[in-house]
Design a protein around this motif. Structure first.
Motif, PDB file in Angstrom:
ATOM      1  N   ASP A 255       5.181   8.824   1.085  1.00 39.93           N
ATOM      2  CA  ASP A 255       5.426   9.364   2.426  1.00 39.93           C
ATOM      3  C   ASP A 255       4.968   8.449   3.555  1.00 39.93           C
ATOM      4  O   ASP A 255       4.927   8.864   4.713  1.00 39.93           O
ATOM      5  N   LEU A 256       4.613   7.194   3.244  1.00 41.95           N
ATOM      6  CA  LEU A 256       4.315   6.249   4.313  1.00 41.95           C
ATOM      7  C   LEU A 256       4.517   4.830   3.799  1.00 41.95           C
ATOM      8  O   LEU A 256       4.468   4.577   2.593  1.00 41.95           O
TER       9      LEU A 256
ATOM     10  N   ALA B 209       0.821  -1.209   0.000  1.00 41.28           N
ATOM     11  CA  ALA B 209       0.000   0.000   0.000  1.00 41.28           C
ATOM     12  C   ALA B 209       0.856   1.260   0.000  1.00 41.28           C
ATOM     13  O   ALA B 209       0.350   2.367  -0.209  1.00 41.28           O
ATOM     14  N   THR B 210       2.151   1.075   0.223  1.00 44.69           N
ATOM     15  CA  THR B 210       3.111   2.175   0.098  1.00 44.69           C
ATOM     16  C   THR B 210       3.019   2.807  -1.285  1.00 44.69           C
ATOM     17  O   THR B 210       3.225   4.022  -1.439  1.00 44.69           O
TER      18      THR B 210
ATOM     19  N   ARG C 291      -4.145   8.381   7.488  1.00 45.96           N
ATOM     20  CA  ARG C 291      -3.640   9.010   6.261  1.00 45.96           C
ATOM     21  C   ARG C 291      -3.950   8.154   5.048  1.00 45.96           C
ATOM     22  O   ARG C 291      -4.279   8.671   3.975  1.00 45.96           O
ATOM     23  N   LEU C 292      -3.872   6.832   5.196  1.00 48.98           N
ATOM     24  CA  LEU C 292      -4.146   5.954   4.068  1.00 48.98           C
ATOM     25  C   LEU C 292      -5.626   5.991   3.691  1.00 48.98           C
ATOM     26  O   LEU C 292      -5.973   5.886   2.509  1.00 48.98           O
ATOM     27  N   ILE C 293      -6.500   6.146   4.675  1.00 50.40           N
ATOM     28  CA  ILE C 293      -7.931   6.318   4.379  1.00 50.40           C
ATOM     29  C   ILE C 293      -8.124   7.513   3.451  1.00 50.40           C
ATOM     30  O   ILE C 293      -8.858   7.451   2.459  1.00 50.40           O
ATOM     31  N   GLN C 294      -7.446   8.602   3.761  1.00 49.16           N
ATOM     32  CA  GLN C 294      -7.573   9.806   2.946  1.00 49.16           C
ATOM     33  C   GLN C 294      -6.944   9.614   1.567  1.00 49.16           C
ATOM     34  O   GLN C 294      -7.497  10.059   0.552  1.00 49.16           O
TER      35      GLN C 294
ATOM     36  N   VAL D  49       2.733  10.211  -6.782  1.00 43.21           N
ATOM     37  CA  VAL D  49       2.324  11.275  -7.700  1.00 43.21           C
ATOM     38  C   VAL D  49       3.510  11.812  -8.475  1.00 43.21           C
ATOM     39  O   VAL D  49       3.344  12.428  -9.530  1.00 43.21           O
ATOM     40  N   GLU D  50       4.729  11.566  -7.969  1.00 40.34           N
ATOM     41  CA  GLU D  50       5.922  11.991  -8.681  1.00 40.34           C
ATOM     42  C   GLU D  50       6.490  10.818  -9.460  1.00 40.34           C
ATOM     43  O   GLU D  50       6.452   9.671  -9.014  1.00 40.34           O
TER      44      GLU D  50
END
Length: 379
Positions: free
Chosen positions: A201-202, A192-193, A236-239, A325-326
């Motif tokens: 970032d996680l 899920a990273t 954060r992963l939910i978002q 995203v990058e």
């Protein structure tokens, strides 16, 4: 509902009491229990946490059902999958399996009494490929980084006929593009990273199954091994998941355009995408996934200096990982698959000149222009 709606709305009913449109973060490591029974929905964070439970509800929803379990890393989720094996059992894997999985299997399986067998092409498995010890087939499709495609329906039918489980690492496709559980797989794991989090970032991993007995065993492994996802990272992963379909749509469209551009470039020797190996694999990919994803691999022409090319790039970062995203570019032979011996990499089709590009959400025109100028600079 469509997956974009599910990704956003999966938890809406949970917070109707307060009217919050974003779930809270429950940071407690321990929870008060009923003194008469010692019972409670949650007791200790390793065994369960309200925020992680909400994330697992979301992950199950976008997978189309079943039970999902959130781990601290993708490799923790893969390790939980392998915990389903017992001493004397064997797992069949692709020769081009992710380097972290290769390291786990080659370094730790021998000490646990577990067997493993790498095959050049999972598509060539037949009845004779299975022994009495074969209890699992572990599949990445598309494979990392060769992007070879495996027919999930055929392998599921074959493996189940021999009493073996089928575990699919669906990191590259995500449930947006491919649903292995719908195709009969017993368990799906993902880092899920990568795409699920999507912002580099996680760290996180997820394992999902629709088999209640397997779910109980994965849940026990999650609790016993203790590699659980923290409440804040769960929040954060939910978002992050809410924007997964949108991000992947943009990334995939750009990746398709970049692959076509590179195929016509005289400085590129080969471009690898899901289905590019053969017409048969292209048909399989089209039958079990709704797109090729946003990762492609390519080899430079011998006249192009690889290091100079990488140094000249201005947009993609030279780094491991993918799905953010990058845009990121890496050299699998020395990075993601460095745990493999040179001989194993040769068998897997991972040459020293192979580069893997994970396409981000930057404007595709800028990405193509950057690739072109770097190729020109490296001649």
């Amino acid at each position: 509902m469509h997956i974009q709606t599910v990704a956003v709305q999966a938890l809406r009913e949970n917070e109707q009491e307060h009217g919050a449109v974003v779930p809270p973060v429950h940071l407690a490591s321990t929870f008060e229990l009923d003194p008469a029974t010692s019972d409670g929905t949650f007791s200790y964070q390793r065994g369960g946490n309200p925020t992680r439970a909400q994330l697992e509800q979301v992950l199950s929803a976008i997978e189309g059902g079943g039970r999902a379990f959130a781990f601290a890393t993708g490799m923790a989720a893969t390790s939980a999958a392998f915990s389903l094996l017992g001493a004397g059992d064997e797992v069949i894997l692709s020769a081009s399996v992710y380097g972290g999985t290769y390291r786990l299997v080659t370094e730790y399986f021998p000490h646990q009494g577990l067997g493993h067998r790498f095959v050049d092409d999972l598509g060539e498995l037949d009845d004779d490929s299975f022994t009495e010890s074969t209890r699992m087939v572990f599949i990445e499709t598309p494979a990392n980084p060769t992007l070879r495609v495996t027919d999930l329906r055929r392998i599921v039918e074959l493996a189940h006929a021999h009493g073996a489980l089928v575990v699919v690492d669906n990191t590259f496709m995500t449930p947006v593009l491919q649903r292995p559980l719908d195709l009969g797989a017993d368990l799906v794991v993902q880092s899920a990273t990568k795409y699920l989090a999507g912002h580099s970032d996680l760290l996180a991993g997820v394992a999902t199954t629709r088999d209640d007995a397997l779910a109980d065993r994965i849940g026990l492994a999650q609790k016993a091994y203790g590699a659980v996802l923290s409440p804040f990272d769960s929040y954060r992963l939910i978002q992050d998941v809410k924007t997964l379909p949108l991000r992947l749509e943009r990334q995939q469209a750009s990746a398709v355009e970049i692959a076509e551009h590179l195929r016509g470039h005289d400085a590129i020797a080969a471009v690898l995408t899901p289905g590019s190996h053969s017409a048969e694999e292209a048909a399989i990919q089209a039958s079990q996934a709704t797109g090729p994803g946003a990762v492609l691999s390519f080899e430079l022409d011998p006249a192009v200096d690889r290091v100079r090319f990488l140094e000249a790039l201005q947009i993609p970062a030279f780094a491991v990982s993918l799905g953010g995203v990058e845009s990121l570019i890496c050299h699998p032979a020395s990075m993601t698959h460095e745990a493999m011996t040179p001989e194993a990499r040769e068998v897997a089709g991972i040459s020293d000149e192979l580069l893997r590009l994970s396409v981000g959400i930057e404007d595709v025109r800028d990405l193509i222009a950057d690739l072109d100028q770097a190729l020109a600079a490296a001649r």
